[in-house]
Design a protein around this motif. Sequence first.
Motif, PDB file in Angstrom:
ATOM      1  N   ARG A 192      12.903 -23.259  -1.764  1.00 51.72           N
ATOM      2  CA  ARG A 192      12.663 -22.893  -3.161  1.00 51.72           C
ATOM      3  C   ARG A 192      11.870 -23.977  -3.899  1.00 51.72           C
ATOM      4  O   ARG A 192      11.237 -23.702  -4.921  1.00 51.72           O
ATOM      5  CB  ARG A 192      13.992 -22.645  -3.888  1.00 51.72           C
ATOM      6  N   THR A 193      11.945 -25.193  -3.396  1.00 53.45           N
ATOM      7  CA  THR A 193      11.229 -26.320  -4.025  1.00 53.45           C
ATOM      8  C   THR A 193      10.287 -26.950  -3.002  1.00 53.45           C
ATOM      9  O   THR A 193      10.255 -28.167  -2.856  1.00 53.45           O
ATOM     10  CB  THR A 193      12.222 -27.360  -4.549  1.00 53.45           C
ATOM     11  N   LEU A 194       9.537 -26.122  -2.292  1.00 46.52           N
ATOM     12  CA  LEU A 194       8.712 -26.590  -1.181  1.00 46.52           C
ATOM     13  C   LEU A 194       7.664 -27.607  -1.625  1.00 46.52           C
ATOM     14  O   LEU A 194       7.431 -28.610  -0.943  1.00 46.52           O
ATOM     15  CB  LEU A 194       8.030 -25.392  -0.512  1.00 46.52           C
ATOM     16  N   LEU A 195       7.033 -27.375  -2.772  1.00 48.63           N
ATOM     17  CA  LEU A 195       6.002 -28.302  -3.240  1.00 48.63           C
ATOM     18  C   LEU A 195       6.575 -29.695  -3.490  1.00 48.63           C
ATOM     19  O   LEU A 195       5.979 -30.705  -3.134  1.00 48.63           O
ATOM     20  CB  LEU A 195       5.357 -27.763  -4.521  1.00 48.63           C
ATOM     21  N   GLN A 196       7.745 -29.743  -4.109  1.00 46.67           N
ATOM     22  CA  GLN A 196       8.365 -31.024  -4.430  1.00 46.67           C
ATOM     23  C   GLN A 196       8.980 -31.680  -3.200  1.00 46.67           C
ATOM     24  O   GLN A 196       8.906 -32.899  -3.031  1.00 46.67           O
ATOM     25  CB  GLN A 196       9.439 -30.818  -5.501  1.00 46.67           C
ATOM     26  N   SER A 197       9.606 -30.883  -2.331  1.00 39.08           N
ATOM     27  CA  SER A 197      10.363 -31.419  -1.208  1.00 39.08           C
ATOM     28  C   SER A 197       9.496 -31.831  -0.026  1.00 39.08           C
ATOM     29  O   SER A 197       9.814 -32.790   0.675  1.00 39.08           O
ATOM     30  CB  SER A 197      11.398 -30.383  -0.737  1.00 39.08           C
ATOM     31  N   VAL A 198       8.411 -31.110   0.219  1.00 31.79           N
ATOM     32  CA  VAL A 198       7.609 -31.352   1.416  1.00 31.79           C
ATOM     33  C   VAL A 198       6.153 -31.685   1.090  1.00 31.79           C
ATOM     34  O   VAL A 198       5.632 -32.729   1.511  1.00 31.79           O
ATOM     35  CB  VAL A 198       7.663 -30.124   2.365  1.00 31.79           C
TER      36      VAL A 198
ATOM     37  N   GLY B  79       9.395 -36.350   8.178  1.00 31.82           N
ATOM     38  CA  GLY B  79       8.865 -37.460   8.961  1.00 31.82           C
ATOM     39  C   GLY B  79       7.939 -36.994  10.071  1.00 31.82           C
ATOM     40  O   GLY B  79       6.881 -37.593  10.304  1.00 31.82           O
ATOM     41  N   LEU B  80       8.311 -35.930  10.754  1.00 29.58           N
ATOM     42  CA  LEU B  80       7.477 -35.396  11.823  1.00 29.58           C
ATOM     43  C   LEU B  80       6.160 -34.835  11.285  1.00 29.58           C
ATOM     44  O   LEU B  80       5.099 -34.983  11.907  1.00 29.58           O
ATOM     45  CB  LEU B  80       8.236 -34.313  12.592  1.00 29.58           C
ATOM     46  N   ILE B  81       6.220 -34.193  10.108  1.00 33.20           N
ATOM     47  CA  ILE B  81       4.992 -33.669   9.499  1.00 33.20           C
ATOM     48  C   ILE B  81       4.059 -34.814   9.113  1.00 33.20           C
ATOM     49  O   ILE B  81       2.837 -34.746   9.318  1.00 33.20           O
ATOM     50  CB  ILE B  81       5.332 -32.810   8.256  1.00 33.20           C
ATOM     51  N   ILE B  82       4.637 -35.893   8.588  1.00 34.82           N
ATOM     52  CA  ILE B  82       3.833 -37.055   8.198  1.00 34.82           C
ATOM     53  C   ILE B  82       3.172 -37.684   9.421  1.00 34.82           C
ATOM     54  O   ILE B  82       1.992 -38.069   9.389  1.00 34.82           O
ATOM     55  CB  ILE B  82       4.708 -38.082   7.456  1.00 34.82           C
TER      56      ILE B  82
ATOM     57  N   ALA C  31      20.395 -32.796   4.329  1.00 35.70           N
ATOM     58  CA  ALA C  31      19.468 -33.808   3.806  1.00 35.70           C
ATOM     59  C   ALA C  31      18.740 -34.522   4.939  1.00 35.70           C
ATOM     60  O   ALA C  31      17.523 -34.764   4.867  1.00 35.70           O
ATOM     61  CB  ALA C  31      20.234 -34.814   2.945  1.00 35.70           C
ATOM     62  N   ALA C  32      19.474 -34.859   5.998  1.00 36.82           N
ATOM     63  CA  ALA C  32      18.856 -35.550   7.138  1.00 36.82           C
ATOM     64  C   ALA C  32      17.865 -34.642   7.856  1.00 36.82           C
ATOM     65  O   ALA C  32      16.798 -35.093   8.296  1.00 36.82           O
ATOM     66  CB  ALA C  32      19.940 -36.030   8.101  1.00 36.82           C
ATOM     67  N   THR C  33      18.191 -33.367   7.983  1.00 33.40           N
ATOM     68  CA  THR C  33      17.291 -32.415   8.633  1.00 33.40           C
ATOM     69  C   THR C  33      15.969 -32.317   7.875  1.00 33.40           C
ATOM     70  O   THR C  33      14.879 -32.337   8.468  1.00 33.40           O
ATOM     71  CB  THR C  33      17.931 -31.022   8.714  1.00 33.40           C
ATOM     72  N   LYS C  34      16.057 -32.227   6.545  1.00 36.29           N
ATOM     73  CA  LYS C  34      14.841 -32.170   5.722  1.00 36.29           C
ATOM     74  C   LYS C  34      13.985 -33.421   5.944  1.00 36.29           C
ATOM     75  O   LYS C  34      12.759 -33.337   6.077  1.00 36.29           O
ATOM     76  CB  LYS C  34      15.204 -32.070   4.241  1.00 36.29           C
ATOM     77  N   SER C  35      14.649 -34.576   5.981  1.00 33.92           N
ATOM     78  CA  SER C  35      13.917 -35.837   6.120  1.00 33.92           C
ATOM     79  C   SER C  35      13.263 -35.959   7.488  1.00 33.92           C
ATOM     80  O   SER C  35      12.134 -36.443   7.601  1.00 33.92           O
ATOM     81  CB  SER C  35      14.867 -37.016   5.886  1.00 33.92           C
ATOM     82  N   VAL C  36      13.960 -35.538   8.535  1.00 32.01           N
ATOM     83  CA  VAL C  36      13.390 -35.597   9.880  1.00 32.01           C
ATOM     84  C   VAL C  36      12.169 -34.679   9.983  1.00 32.01           C
ATOM     85  O   VAL C  36      11.128 -35.061  10.540  1.00 32.01           O
ATOM     86  CB  VAL C  36      14.447 -35.216  10.934  1.00 32.01           C
ATOM     87  N   ILE C  37      12.285 -33.470   9.441  1.00 37.52           N
ATOM     88  CA  ILE C  37      11.148 -32.543   9.450  1.00 37.52           C
ATOM     89  C   ILE C  37       9.971 -33.146   8.694  1.00 37.52           C
ATOM     90  O   ILE C  37       8.818 -33.100   9.156  1.00 37.52           O
ATOM     91  CB  ILE C  37      11.554 -31.188   8.830  1.00 37.52           C
TER      92      ILE C  37
END
Length: 253
Positions: free
Chosen positions: A19-25, A118-121, A110-116
């Motif tokens: 729902r907050t894709l622009l802000q989160s990713v 990190g991989l995108i970066i 929260a950790a799952t979001k961060s790992v995803i």
Amino acid sequence: MNFHAIRSIYIFEMARTWRTLLQSVVSPVISTALYFVVFGAAIGSHMAAIDGISYGAFIVPGLTMLSLLTQSIANASFAIYFPRFVGTIYEVLSAPVSVWEIVMGYVGAAATKSVILGLIILATAAFFVPLRIDHPVWMLTFLVLTAVTFSLFGFLIGIWADNFEKLQVIPLLVVTPLTFLGGSFYSIDMLPPFWRTVTLFNPVVYLVSGFRWSFYGVSDVGIEISLAMTLVFLACCLTLVYWIFRTGYRLKS
């Protein structure tokens, strides 16, 4: 173990990401990509290699770690603070769910979001700088451990904070400076002896150093020390979380 409760919390928190894709990713990826363009492709092409690694490639682990730390804290702190703010946390506390099941749901998401992220970066970095990963298993290990550890740290901040401003105090005034001063843009071996000794008291040094070793096989401190420091910080966060739920600090008042 109430896996249904863990799954419910986890799915709810993961749904908030979309729902907050622009802000989160999108926002953190674009911000980090700008670092790669400016420091990696532009400035880095005029700088000498460090330990045989081009400057642009050298800063990739540090920049990835910077985003990982800040996003892990932000995701977890908001996830637990907002239910406290609106009062829905009492529904979770009164449910037949244990402390660790609550923590696994919130921190796991929260950790799952961060790992995803990190991989995108890392995938984005490959378009701007020559990137290689010598130890992919260790890279993923440090990525996951760091995400979980700082998601727990963010969880603690979310419980401690009593307004939205306090959610940003520690990430902006403590974590970000420590990351910049922790060898993200340079090797601490380049510092004078006194300042190198001072820098070793910065816990982020061990995270960045271990993560960089997984890429290029070079590090400022031993890989064993980096792993041990990460696990110690993880254990400290787990202990504090357990104490908070046992005493009800900031939760039952």
